[in-house]
Design a protein around this motif. Sequence first.
Motif, PDB file in Angstrom:
ATOM      1  N   GLY A 442       0.797  -1.224   0.000  1.00 47.56           N
ATOM      2  CA  GLY A 442       0.000   0.000   0.000  1.00 47.56           C
ATOM      3  C   GLY A 442       0.827   1.270   0.000  1.00 47.56           C
ATOM      4  N   LEU A 443       0.113   2.373   0.133  1.00 47.52           N
ATOM      5  CA  LEU A 443       0.708   3.703   0.218  1.00 47.52           C
ATOM      6  C   LEU A 443       0.210   4.399   1.465  1.00 47.52           C
ATOM      7  N   GLN A 444       0.990   5.348   1.926  1.00 50.95           N
ATOM      8  CA  GLN A 444       0.680   6.102   3.123  1.00 50.95           C
ATOM      9  C   GLN A 444       0.481   7.569   2.751  1.00 50.95           C
ATOM     10  N   ILE A 445      -0.682   8.111   3.105  1.00 50.92           N
ATOM     11  CA  ILE A 445      -1.019   9.504   2.801  1.00 50.92           C
ATOM     12  C   ILE A 445      -0.998  10.297   4.099  1.00 50.92           C
ATOM     13  N   THR A 446      -0.260  11.406   4.111  1.00 54.08           N
ATOM     14  CA  THR A 446      -0.130  12.219   5.312  1.00 54.08           C
ATOM     15  C   THR A 446      -0.406  13.677   4.987  1.00 54.08           C
ATOM     16  N   ALA A 447      -1.115  14.345   5.903  1.00 59.62           N
ATOM     17  CA  ALA A 447      -1.388  15.775   5.770  1.00 59.62           C
ATOM     18  C   ALA A 447      -0.965  16.478   7.053  1.00 59.62           C
ATOM     19  N   ALA A 448      -1.061  17.798   7.041  1.00 58.89           N
ATOM     20  CA  ALA A 448      -0.721  18.578   8.227  1.00 58.89           C
ATOM     21  C   ALA A 448      -1.671  18.239   9.385  1.00 58.89           C
ATOM     22  N   LYS A 449      -1.219  18.483  10.584  1.00 56.12           N
ATOM     23  CA  LYS A 449      -1.997  18.149  11.770  1.00 56.12           C
ATOM     24  C   LYS A 449      -3.387  18.782  11.719  1.00 56.12           C
TER      25      LYS A 449
END
Length: 466
Positions: A442-449
């Motif tokens: 899979g892939l990991q998606i990250t955004a700002a807090k």
Amino acid sequence: MASQIHTLHQQLVNKEISCTALIQEKLDALKPNTNQTVNALLDTFALDLAAKVDAKIAKGETIGLLEGIPFGIKDVYMLQGTYTTASSELLKHYKSAYTATAIQKLLDAGAIPVVKENCDSFGHGSSSENTIFGAVKNALNPNLVGGGSSGGSAVNVAKDYTVFSIGGDTGGSVRQPAGYNHVYGLKPSYGRISRYGLMAYASSTDCVGPIAKSVEDIRIVLNVMSGKDPKDQTTYDASAIEAETISDYSNIKTVGYFKNFIDSDAIDSKIKADFLATIEKIKAKGIEVKALDFFKSDILVSTYYTLAMAETASNLSRLDGSNYGNRIEDKNLKESYAVTRSENFSEETKRRIVGGNQVLSQGFSDEIYLKGLALRDAISENFEKDFEAVDIILSPVTPSTPPEIGSSLKDPHAMYLSDAYTVGFSLGQLPTLTVPQGTETGLQITAAKHNDELVLKFANFLKDTI
């Protein structure tokens, strides 16, 4: 995949299925325990709740979207009157005196828990082998690990034994098993969901996280569990995320990735190639992609485990057999404490307690623990700068594919390194979602807090793009 929650809700409303039959179907599927995901079936409890849902439908009463939907609970959450063992010898006879806030919110919405799920003991592990109930077997290949520490939760979702499950993520314990079993797994922003009633591992990074087969089901469950809780002072008010808003991803203009993750010698060549192919597909959609600099993965892992071990040593100090746990008597109180903890804690848990006490001890705390705190601050500052340059950070979930059952127990260091791509986002307390696309894990998606909505938006973009 379409939302299972919406589909089952409509079938219940239309009387195409009964809630009792739905719950019994899930219980029957779980009972053989083929993948060793079950610590306890909640059959009587679940069927009683199902009968009440059926009675409401028979009377023509309106039921809520989650009402009658079966779900699983990682066995580190309190559910009053049920065993909450943390997959440990010490707590194998412990019954919850109250219910965790996140679980209570789901109960209030009408969702029905059917199983307490196998996991690494106290969340200590990345493979769900460190458990008295036997190693969790991967949903796709039973010779491989299910991932940890929420392995039972991810496998149950992947096998359709539960519609969704509630895991716990400290350094990747929802995201990594979700990747290993090709399902969605969310670590929300720290504080979005109350930790009250979750057995603490490392309090500064522990997060309640849903696992499901669709972005929409993640959104539904996240909304129900979110919000301020007077019993957890780290929580905050969080606005509901609407389905319409995460369907429009036109405001996502830039995506970043950490080039040292991809250039690392540790990453599997196929995962690297697939990740870079995904980057090209994103570029083809007109989104700008930027390569970012970040801390080396070994620094991330050492910083995380320094702090996590210190916190777990403190959190587990209460478990001495006096108030909680399986007490073993010896010649005096001190010896009783020692033998109770020595005999009942797993080797991995003892390893983390000893390591935590070491970094907190006089002469070492300044040199190791305080340095770890400083590095965590530096990591958070790095993320703040990154999110001034990009909207989303994309990364592999793991540097390698799931190992065979047994291999991680022989090499704890390799197990720690399997968290290399997840722990940094935990230290930053950022919302991060595993999606079952792009690479074998899979892939990991990250955004700002606090920008959990953007993570779900980009997940929908990827679903339509790759």
